[in-house]
Design a protein around this motif. Structure first.
Motif, PDB file in Angstrom:
ATOM      1  N   TYR A 119       0.832  -1.207   0.000  1.00 12.34           N
ATOM      2  CA  TYR A 119       0.000   0.000   0.000  1.00 12.34           C
ATOM      3  C   TYR A 119       0.865   1.255   0.000  1.00 12.34           C
ATOM      4  CZ  TYR A 119      -4.055  -2.996   1.058  1.00 12.34           C
ATOM      5  OH  TYR A 119      -5.042  -3.954   1.006  1.00 12.34           O
ATOM      6  N   PRO A 876     -17.355  10.298  -8.998  1.00 14.59           N
ATOM      7  CA  PRO A 876     -16.330  10.050  -7.979  1.00 14.59           C
ATOM      8  C   PRO A 876     -14.934   9.898  -8.562  1.00 14.59           C
ATOM      9  CG  PRO A 876     -17.602   8.056  -8.411  1.00 14.59           C
ATOM     10  CD  PRO A 876     -18.211   9.135  -9.237  1.00 14.59           C
ATOM     11  N   VAL A 877     -14.833   9.786  -9.864  1.00 12.62           N
ATOM     12  CA  VAL A 877     -13.518   9.600 -10.479  1.00 12.62           C
ATOM     13  C   VAL A 877     -12.815  10.935 -10.567  1.00 12.62           C
ATOM     14  CG1 VAL A 877     -12.288   8.868 -12.544  1.00 12.62           C
ATOM     15  CG2 VAL A 877     -14.375   7.682 -11.849  1.00 12.62           C
ATOM     16  N   ARG A 878     -11.656  10.995  -9.988  1.00  9.91           N
ATOM     17  CA  ARG A 878     -10.966  12.278  -9.931  1.00  9.91           C
ATOM     18  C   ARG A 878      -9.471  12.028  -9.858  1.00  9.91           C
ATOM     19  NH1 ARG A 878     -13.319  17.017  -9.617  1.00  9.91           N
ATOM     20  NH2 ARG A 878     -15.257  15.867  -9.761  1.00  9.91           N
ATOM     21  N   LEU A 906      -2.710   9.086 -12.883  1.00 15.09           N
ATOM     22  CA  LEU A 906      -3.675   8.304 -13.634  1.00 15.09           C
ATOM     23  C   LEU A 906      -3.363   8.226 -15.127  1.00 15.09           C
ATOM     24  CD1 LEU A 906      -7.161   9.105 -12.105  1.00 15.09           C
ATOM     25  CD2 LEU A 906      -5.735   7.095 -11.809  1.00 15.09           C
TER      26      LEU A 906
ATOM     27  N   ARG B  28      -7.962   1.101   4.940  1.00 12.51           N
ATOM     28  CA  ARG B  28      -7.965   0.802   3.509  1.00 12.51           C
ATOM     29  C   ARG B  28      -7.592  -0.643   3.186  1.00 12.51           C
ATOM     30  NH1 ARG B  28      -2.549   3.354   0.738  1.00 12.51           N
ATOM     31  NH2 ARG B  28      -1.192   3.413   2.561  1.00 12.51           N
ATOM     32  N   GLU B  49      -8.582  -8.098  -8.371  1.00 15.73           N
ATOM     33  CA  GLU B  49      -8.746  -6.931  -7.491  1.00 15.73           C
ATOM     34  C   GLU B  49      -9.659  -5.856  -8.072  1.00 15.73           C
ATOM     35  OE1 GLU B  49      -5.116  -6.409  -4.539  1.00 15.73           O
ATOM     36  OE2 GLU B  49      -4.414  -6.353  -6.596  1.00 15.73           O
ATOM     37  N   HIS B  50     -10.524  -6.236  -9.006  1.00 21.36           N
ATOM     38  CA  HIS B  50     -11.592  -5.298  -9.352  1.00 21.36           C
ATOM     39  C   HIS B  50     -12.952  -5.988  -9.460  1.00 21.36           C
ATOM     40  CE1 HIS B  50      -9.456  -6.210 -13.183  1.00 21.36           C
ATOM     41  NE2 HIS B  50     -10.622  -6.160 -13.762  1.00 21.36           N
ATOM     42  N   LEU B  69     -13.302  -6.521  -2.800  1.00 23.33           N
ATOM     43  CA  LEU B  69     -14.182  -5.346  -2.795  1.00 23.33           C
ATOM     44  C   LEU B  69     -14.766  -5.119  -1.406  1.00 23.33           C
ATOM     45  CD1 LEU B  69     -16.134  -5.649  -6.191  1.00 23.33           C
ATOM     46  CD2 LEU B  69     -13.925  -4.601  -5.724  1.00 23.33           C
TER      47      LEU B  69
ATOM     48  N   PRO C   3      -6.015   0.725  -2.569  1.00 19.59           N
ATOM     49  CA  PRO C   3      -6.576   2.075  -2.410  1.00 19.59           C
ATOM     50  C   PRO C   3      -5.617   3.023  -1.700  1.00 19.59           C
ATOM     51  CG  PRO C   3      -8.021   0.398  -1.437  1.00 19.59           C
ATOM     52  CD  PRO C   3      -6.725  -0.276  -1.787  1.00 19.59           C
ATOM     53  N   MET C  38     -15.634   0.326  -4.832  1.00 17.36           N
ATOM     54  CA  MET C  38     -14.371  -0.325  -4.458  1.00 17.36           C
ATOM     55  C   MET C  38     -13.414  -0.541  -5.638  1.00 17.36           C
ATOM     56  SD  MET C  38     -13.967  -0.627  -1.180  1.00 17.36           S
ATOM     57  CE  MET C  38     -12.544  -1.712  -1.260  1.00 17.36           C
ATOM     58  N   PRO C  39     -13.893  -0.969  -6.808  1.00 13.38           N
ATOM     59  CA  PRO C  39     -12.935  -1.088  -7.919  1.00 13.38           C
ATOM     60  C   PRO C  39     -12.274   0.246  -8.241  1.00 13.38           C
ATOM     61  CG  PRO C  39     -14.977  -2.218  -8.473  1.00 13.38           C
ATOM     62  CD  PRO C  39     -15.223  -1.460  -7.196  1.00 13.38           C
ATOM     63  N   MET C  40     -13.042   1.338  -8.142  1.00 17.29           N
ATOM     64  CA  MET C  40     -12.454   2.649  -8.430  1.00 17.29           C
ATOM     65  C   MET C  40     -11.412   3.014  -7.381  1.00 17.29           C
ATOM     66  SD  MET C  40     -15.326   4.995 -10.167  1.00 17.29           S
ATOM     67  CE  MET C  40     -16.586   4.933  -8.944  1.00 17.29           C
ATOM     68  N   ASN C  42      -9.586   0.763  -5.755  1.00 20.18           N
ATOM     69  CA  ASN C  42      -8.424  -0.094  -5.982  1.00 20.18           C
ATOM     70  C   ASN C  42      -7.563   0.411  -7.139  1.00 20.18           C
ATOM     71  OD1 ASN C  42      -9.426  -1.611  -3.908  1.00 20.18           O
ATOM     72  ND2 ASN C  42      -9.876  -3.439  -5.125  1.00 20.18           N
ATOM     73  N   PHE C  43      -8.216   0.943  -8.163  1.00 21.52           N
ATOM     74  CA  PHE C  43      -7.469   1.523  -9.291  1.00 21.52           C
ATOM     75  C   PHE C  43      -6.992   2.941  -8.979  1.00 21.52           C
ATOM     76  CE2 PHE C  43      -9.950  -1.471 -12.112  1.00 21.52           C
ATOM     77  CZ  PHE C  43      -8.857  -2.100 -12.671  1.00 21.52           C
ATOM     78  N   ARG C  44      -7.357   3.455  -7.843  1.00 19.35           N
ATOM     79  CA  ARG C  44      -7.091   4.847  -7.448  1.00 19.35           C
ATOM     80  C   ARG C  44      -7.694   5.854  -8.431  1.00 19.35           C
ATOM     81  NH1 ARG C  44      -1.902   5.336  -3.538  1.00 19.35           N
ATOM     82  NH2 ARG C  44      -1.989   3.232  -2.730  1.00 19.35           N
ATOM     83  N   LEU C  45      -8.792   5.454  -9.047  1.00 15.97           N
ATOM     84  CA  LEU C  45      -9.520   6.418  -9.871  1.00 15.97           C
ATOM     85  C   LEU C  45     -10.296   7.360  -8.964  1.00 15.97           C
ATOM     86  CD1 LEU C  45     -11.030   4.140 -12.667  1.00 15.97           C
ATOM     87  CD2 LEU C  45      -9.196   5.794 -12.925  1.00 15.97           C
ATOM     88  N   ALA C  46     -10.604   6.879  -7.774  1.00 19.18           N
ATOM     89  CA  ALA C  46     -11.271   7.733  -6.791  1.00 19.18           C
ATOM     90  C   ALA C  46     -10.443   7.678  -5.514  1.00 19.18           C
ATOM     91  CB  ALA C  46     -12.687   7.235  -6.529  1.00 19.18           C
TER      92      ALA C  46
END
Lengths: 988, 164, 275
Positions: A119, A876-878, A906, B28, B49-50, B69, C3, C38-40, C42-46
């Motif tokens: 992490y 929420p995507v940012r 990203l 987290r 993981e998605h 998740l 995350p 949660m997927p977002m 994990n991808f750090r999109l959020a």
């Protein structure tokens, strides 16, 4: 080689697997579960968002300052500590474990963070600042070979890094004498079987002995072991590689772990602690490996009766950004069998190796076969179409006939056994082809689009380690000839008589333990559950060779033989020991039910364990010159695997099985979906060692082939961005999509392996995609079929011209997106201010900062050129990005061009747009267009969102512009003036 | 409950396969990572993981979930079951597990543990699914090895002949 | 794929949740099932500052029928709705759509309102809400408000929900006598995001068709009872108005083609199941 006298009690039986119990209980330790030393650090890898860019600078300061981060390494560190990887070609294509000087594909490792846990390591990735200078990428393989294409490796000077021509027989004569020449161009896409378990590497550098101790789910081949040790600048013995007993799938892809082994080794050396890295799925999909996409231009010389007398192939494989050993394997692994299942004597082939700015290619199940047979079987189908013949009759006409084995194919394959016509007729009968044809007639009569496809292929197994030699000119390869393929296995009997087996097969789930236990049980007169097979592997302790590993269907025709030989050595030794007690010559004793006995007097026998025990407990009593203990290693390399000969012929594999498939499919008229109605697959894989497991291999290959035919493709944008970074984008078929095929078996034992077994796990990867493509071609009467045959592609073929909008009413402007992921859009808005006022806002950094959505800071860094720190996103995507924007082609106050780029954790983007200002009643009509290319994570995983996100952001920008100029506060949603007009009842 | 701070680690206690276990997690930390690396079990396999592949599927308080998740802190105070709960205490495979063995319903085994957990929950609700229903349910898992044939056969055989 | 760090708060009431939302500011997020969020992460999109977990809020976990609606609380899982006795009878459209929502495993934890909140243009549950003309209840520390479906989803992943607001419930109008309901969608694999999702309602006088996956939000159109060419023309016009977009799975043109072709199929089906 003659069949051995083997009491086959277990071999050939559908024995349940010895592997299953621990797996079903969830107790198996996969790589990620292996114990690690306390203090082990965890790595995360920063990857390139660009397909092609110069690395200008990398600043790791902020990342290194994060608590818990142990070290950050870049390409400079790696270049200092290691050598570039050796490759097969003599070309200056240098790859280190991290990118050096430039990046060549999206996902290429650029830096590595080592931290207390994964992490934190990922947190630090976001804090590494890399400045790139984006370069034009070479993406499409056909464009990459053009003179003005960007060059992936400048030192080579061209993207075509190898071209070799081969001629067998007299193709010119065949084509001159042909009644007809059938031509075709096909493309096979990029795909991979994507194991669920990712790559795992744990490396521990032992300073005192300068040794790297590595545990990894690497699957071989160990030809790559010297590649790794040389990169690490150590002797082979100073790189100890261990692979675990349990692996979550390999399919060839785990060959490509080796650059990461070197990277993690270097990281461990640098931090002085063990380092562990677990690849995640985004990393896997974007950067692990893919089967090379191939372009083939083919010609067939054909007689009017359907006989094909010659082939000309021009094969061009796209290996992506680097040639990692053993590439370009897929182009040469099938070389000896380039004429497939057909008796065609005349062949010319040109092999071209092309580099592009995509993920490096590698071996994936099928290993060159899917590409090659997609060409051969599509053109055989076309031959039939052009001659007005049934495709099956063209296949029948050209098959290698029965009774000619061993048969030397034009390019050198020595086909060991088979009866191809017999196999075809058996499949036709058992699979009820006539009924299927009737069904096609009925379905077509009912107006349905129904088709039948066929494919006949030869499935090679156990690669000749000299198969790549043909890429070198004759004189060069003769100086250092390569051939053969060594397999190793060891059988041990301990003091209490329990039997254990080790081998160098490195299984990935196939059930090798079960098969080896069957073999040893049969030889030694025991039961499989009495044989403990242990297939974890250690280069420091186990017998191994360069061929060691799990690839090219090596197990059933190679490792099994080594194991058989080891077991026979044990049997011979124990027979001699028993012979002393029983007073019967050793070669007359039999091993049955745990006893060694005289077959003519079964009472005269001793227990197996007692005979074995005496080699441990009373070595003094052993026969003369016999060594104590019972531990025998079998090593085997078949003599038929020779180096290429003077005529460039090479027997690329040891055994050759035969697969014949046919299928019926229906295309849904409305949706364009291809529905598989019936699928029959005939396999002659020699002797079946375990029919239960053999069928399992067929089912697995078939399922992946369904993916290749209908769902799976690694997609790249024109800018080289990678667009299939999730399992919602790279579509792996599920239980819903994969039907159960009807399997028909025939067994023509190989005369070249003692057990008669051939490979069976790759055939359907080669036969099924093209069989389905032929069926779709039959259903739709089309020639040009692109895999995967997605509904959208089929729709484009069957739905004709699109119905235009009604009543000549102009359709809404639909943003037309180019190929790939270039987002384009246009729009217009009204701003209640004079054009000059709008113009000035665009040029005023402060005002502009207020207009750009999510702008934290904006600085003027040059004439009309800005640098900004922005947070962009939808919902929420940012993500936070650094932006550079410049204004050019300015005509005050009428128009300007905006161009620039963004970069952040990203991803990165490049874009440009035009703004036009035009005075309109009480204000300005602002119209705009834009084209944005996005690359990196957001393009890989957020493809579905991008179009909407770009539209929303651009719209927001102009709305805010309107508000800013109009002096009203910025608010989300509609421009304030629309609300005003609405409240006055002037707007609905 | 009070707010858990992002930088702190908190005790997470659960009944895991019938035993109470405690580990520590930051807010987290994913449940899949917690089970594998904090508690040390080997039956929650990390795949994508998605949330697509299903290899990490476990049952939390009776509900089937993706371990990747779910946050470890969300599972505090719950009952968690993984494939390690299926065999008897003395190591005898369950009838469902035996059916997988009989029909070669697994190869590498990586997806298997998650599939077994989905089946455990699903067959409770629908003990005799049709093949179509079963394949629909299985579409929430990816298996790269078996082509699903052995899995489907195993489950249908089990549903037909189970004595449990 | 892990995350970024965030604070976490498990709440026991909507009131507690909105207070935390207000304190957490723009980057605070509600998590219920977590299937979209949660997927977002994990991808750090959020990268939210705090996750406010409402999955254990009993007062938000309900399915209630009243006044011609079925009201579904924000913590109610899709699987619970699927198992609800009245579903086929009261919400035949939702009953037809739910099997297309993800998979058995995702429906077990994913919530109905979470799907509305995520506002994916391809999603089935927002499409049903739009076609049925349902509504969404929002709550913040400033109070409560109700938004009709056609004003709720404003674009790709975007809704009328403001910072500080959360969804507390959604109301799906119950089936009307004389109406037929039908749902279908085209996705490449079982459970995938729809390329196009279609929901139709046929009454004695009119046809209503909602489309997901083509525009940036579910879009609904209503016609008189059309047949033959008139219906084809109406569908064609609808398809062109929606426009569509290209992505790696489908072209805009294919999406329009599905609107025309599957639109017809789903309308015919709705007509035949009129009660």
């Amino acid at each position: 080689m003659a069949d051995v006298a083997l009491g086959k009690k277990f071999l050939g039986q559908p024995v349940e697997r010895v592997e299953d119990e621990i797996l079903l209980m969830g107790k198996a330790q996969y790589s990620d579960h292996l114990p690690t030393r306390a203090g082990t650090q965890h790595a995360a890898i920063l990857r390139s968002p660009h397909a092609h860019a110069k690395i200008i600078s990398i600043d790791t300061t902020r990342a290194e300052n994060i608590p818990g981060v142990t070290a950050v390494m870049t390409g400079d560190d790696v270049k200092e500590m290691s050598e570039a990887f050796l490759i097969v070609l003599r070309q200056p294509i240098n790859q280190w474990a991290l990118a050096v000087e430039k990046v060549r594909y999206v996902g290429e490792p650029v830096a590595i963070v080592v931290a207390r846990n994964r992490y934190i390591a990922e947190d630090a990735l976001a804090e590494i600042d890399v400045t790139y200078e984006a370069m034009k990428p070479a993406v499409d393989q056909e464009e990459a070979i053009l003179d003005d294409a960007p060059i992936v490796h400048e030192a080579v000077g061209s993207n075509v890094v190898s071209t070799r021509d081969f001629t067998y027989g007299d193709p010119d004569d065949a084509f001159a004498a042909a009644d007809k020449v059938v031509k075709m161009k096909i493309r096979y896409p990029r795909n991979s079987q994507t194991p669920l378990e990712g790559f795992v590497v744990t490396a521990d550098y032992h300073q005192g002995e300068n040794l790297y101790d590595v545990a990894s789910n690497y699957q071989g081949p160990f030809t790559s072991h010297p590649v790794m040790s040389m990169a690490l600048r150590v002797k082979n013995s100073q790189l100890r590689m261990r692979t675990p007993q349990w692996s979550g799938g390999g399919f060839g892809i785990k060959v490509q772990i080796f650059p990461y082994v070197v990277l993690i080794c270097l990281a461990s050396k640098k931090v002085g602690k063990p380092v562990k890295w677990v690849e995640d799925k985004l990393e896997h999909l974007s950067a692990a490996a893919a089967a090379p996409n191939r372009l083939i231009k083919m010609e067939a010389a054909v007689k009017n009766d359907g006989t094909v007398t010659g082939f000309r192939f021009d094969q061009q494989d796209d290996y992506g950004a680097f040639l990692r050993a053993p590439m370009p394997g897929p182009l040469y692994r099938m070389h000896g069998i380039l004429t497939g299942a057909y008796d065609i004597k005349n062949l010319s082939v040109t092999n071209r190796v092309v580099m592009t700015n995509k993920c490096p290619s590698a071996m994936v199940r099928g290993f060159g076969g899917p590409q090659m047979y997609y060409g051969i079987e599509r053109i055989m189908h076309k031959v039939a179409t052009e001659l007005g013949m049934d495709p099956l009759d063209v296949i029948r006409k050209n098959l290698v006939p029965a009774g000619v084995f061993p048969y030397r194919a034009a390019a050198g394959a020595l086909i060991d056994s088979g009866d191809y016509p017999g196999a075809v007729e058996r499949a036709v009968k058992e699979g009820a082809l006539e009924d299927l044809k009737k069904r096609r007639d009925e379905m077509r009569a009912a107006g349905k689009k129904y088709g039948i496809g066929y494919a006949a292929i030869v499935e090679p197994a156990q690669s000749n380690m000299g198969y790549l030699s043909n890429i070198l000119p004759r004189d060069e390869r003769q100086r250092n000839p390569k051939g053969g393929a060594v397999a190793n296995a060891t059988v041990n009997v301990d003091p209490l008589g329990t039997v254990s087996v080790t081998a160098d097969s490195i299984p990935q789930g196939q059930g090798h333990m079960t098969i080896l236990s069957q073999i040893v049980a049969d030889v030694l007169g025991l039961t499989p559950d009495q044989i403990k097979v242990n297939l974890d592997f250690d280069t420091a302790k186990d017998a191994w060779s360069i061929a060691t590993g799990n690839y090219s269907s090596r197990f059933s025709s190679a490792t099994t033989v080594a194991c058989l030989k080891a077991a026979e050595k044990v049997k011979a030794k124990l027979a001699r020991i028993a012979s002393q007690t029983l007073n019967v010559p050793a070669d007359q004793l039999e091993f049955v039910d745990g006893k060694i006995r005289d077959p003519s007097n079964p009472e005269n026998g001793i227990n197996f364990y007692r005979a074995a025990g005496s080699a441990h407990w009373t070595p003094g009593n052993l026969p003369d010159e016999m060594e104590p203990c019972v531990r025998e290693t079998g090593s085997w390399s078949p003599p038929e695997l020779e180096s290429p000969n003077e005529k460039d012929q090479i027997n690329t594999s040891l055994t050759y099985g035969f697969v014949f498939d046919f299928c019926g499919i229906e295309v849904d008229e409305d949706t364009g979906e291809v529905k598989i109605d019936k699928y029959v697959t005939m396999h002659d894989s020699g002797t079946l060692l375990n029919p239960l497991l053999a069928d399992g291999q067929v089912h697995g290959a078939f399922a992946w082939a369904i993916g290749c035919a209908l769902y799976e493709e690694f997609v790249y944008g024109d800018d080289g961005s990678f667009l299939t970074g999730t399992f919602a984008d790279y579509l792996v078929p599920t239980a819903w999509e994969v039907p159960e095929p009807q399997i028909v078996h025939m067994e023509s034992p190989s005369m070249l392996t003692p057990l008669g077994a051939k490979g069976i796990a790759e055939g359907n990867c080669m036969s099924t995609p093209v069989c389905l493509a032929n069926a779709v071609a039959d259903a739709l009467d089309v020639e040009d079929i692109t895999l995967p045959m997605t509904p959208t592609r089929i729709s484009a073929m069957i739905h004709g011209e699109e119905k235009p909008p009604n009543n000549d009413k102009p359709a809404v402007t639909i943003p037309v997106k180019g190929e790939g992921n270039v987002l384009r859009g246009t729009g217009e808005t009204f701003v209640p201010a004079e054009p000059l006022e709008v113009w000035n806002t665009l040029l005023d950094p402060k005002a502009l900062a207020a207009v750009i959505p999510g702008c934290h800071a904006l600085d003027l860094i040059g004439d009309n050129s800005y640098e900004a720190d922005v947070s962009l996103g939808v919902g929420p995507v940012r993500g936070r990005f650094k932006a550079n924007v410049g204004l050019t082609e300015m005509v005050e106050p009428k128009k300007a061009t905006l161009s620039g780029g963004l970069i952040g954790p990203l991803g990165a983007s490049q874009g440009s747009g035009h703004v036009f200002l035009e005075a309109a009643d009480d204000g300005t009509k602002v119209s705009y267009d834009y084209a944005i290319e996005l690359t990196g994570t957001v393009a890989s995983v957020g493809g579905r969102l991008l179009e909407g996100a770009a539209k929303a952001l651009v719209k927001q920008f102009f709305q805010r512009l309107g508000a800013q100029v109009g002096g009203r506060p910025v608010s989300g949603g509609e421009p304030w003036w629309r609300n005003l007009l609405r409240s006055l009842g002037l707007l609905k | 409950m009070s707010k858990l701070n992002k930088d702190a680690r908190y005790p997470v206690t659960m009944t895991l396969n019938g035993e109470e276990v405690t580990g520590h997690a930051e807010p987290r930390m994913l449940l899949s990572d917690f089970l594998t690396h904090e508690i040390g079990i080997t039956s929650c396999h990390v795949g994508c993981e998605h949330g697509v592949c299903g290899a990490c599927t476990v049952i939390v308080d009776g509900t089937v979930m993706r371990g990747c998740l779910t946050l470890a802190v969300q599972a505090d105070g719950t009952t968690v079951e993984t494939a390690e709960s299926l065999a008897s205490k003395d190591g005898k495979l369950s009838e469902l597990q035996l059916a997988f063995k009989k029909h070669h319903g697994l190869q590498c085994g990586y997806c298997t543990t998650g599939i077994l957990m989905s089946l455990t929950a699903y067959l409770e609700e629908n003990p005799k699914p049709t093949e179509e229903e079963l394949r629909d349910m299985l579409s929430g898992h990816l298996c790269r090895c078996t082509g699903y044939v052995g899995i489907v056969k195993a489950v249908l055989d089990y549903c037909e002949n189970s004595t449990e | 794929m892990k995350p970024k760090a965030f604070d976490y708060l498990k709440v026991s009431s909507a009131e507690e949740a909105v207070v935390a939302l207000a304190q957490g500011g723009e980057d605070a997020r509600i998590i219920a099932g977590g299937l979209s969020l949660m997927p977002m992460l994990n991808f750090r999109l959020a990268e939210p500052s705090i996750l406010i977990d409402i999955s254990k809020v009993d007062s938000l976990n309900y399915i209630r029928e009243a006044d011609g609606h079925v009201e579904i609380g924000a913590a109610t899982r899709q699987a619970d709705l699927m198992r609800w006795d009245g579903l086929a009878d009261k919400l035949p459209l939702v009953n037809a759509a739910l099997p297309y929502v993800g998979h058995y495993q995702t429906r077990a934890k994913g919530t109905v309102c979470g799907s509305l909140s995520h506002a994916d243009p391809s999603s089935e549950l927002p499409l049903c809400l739009a076609v049925l003309e349902g509504e969404v209840d929002l709550q913040s520390t400033n109070g409560k408000r109700t938004i009709p479906a056609d004003q709720f989803q404003t674009g790709m992943l975007s809704t009328a929900k403001q910072a500080g607001e959360m969804i507390t419930a959604a109301r799906y109008p119950t089936a009307k006598d004389g109406c037929g309901y039908a749902f279908t969608e085209m996705a490449q694999r079982r459970g995938d995001f729809a390329i196009v999702a279609l929901a139709a309602i046929a009454s004695a006088k009119s046809i209503k068709l909602g489309i997901g996956g083509v525009a940036d939000r579910p879009t609904v159109r209503e016609w008189d009872l059309l047949e033959g060419d008139a219906l084809n023309n109406a569908l064609n016009e609808f398809a062109w108005d929606l426009g569509g977009y290209d992505d790696i799975h489908a072209t805009a043109r294919y999406r329009r083609e599905l609107v025309r072709r599957l639109g017809r199929r789903v309308i015919e089906e709705a007509k035949t199941c009129r009660s």
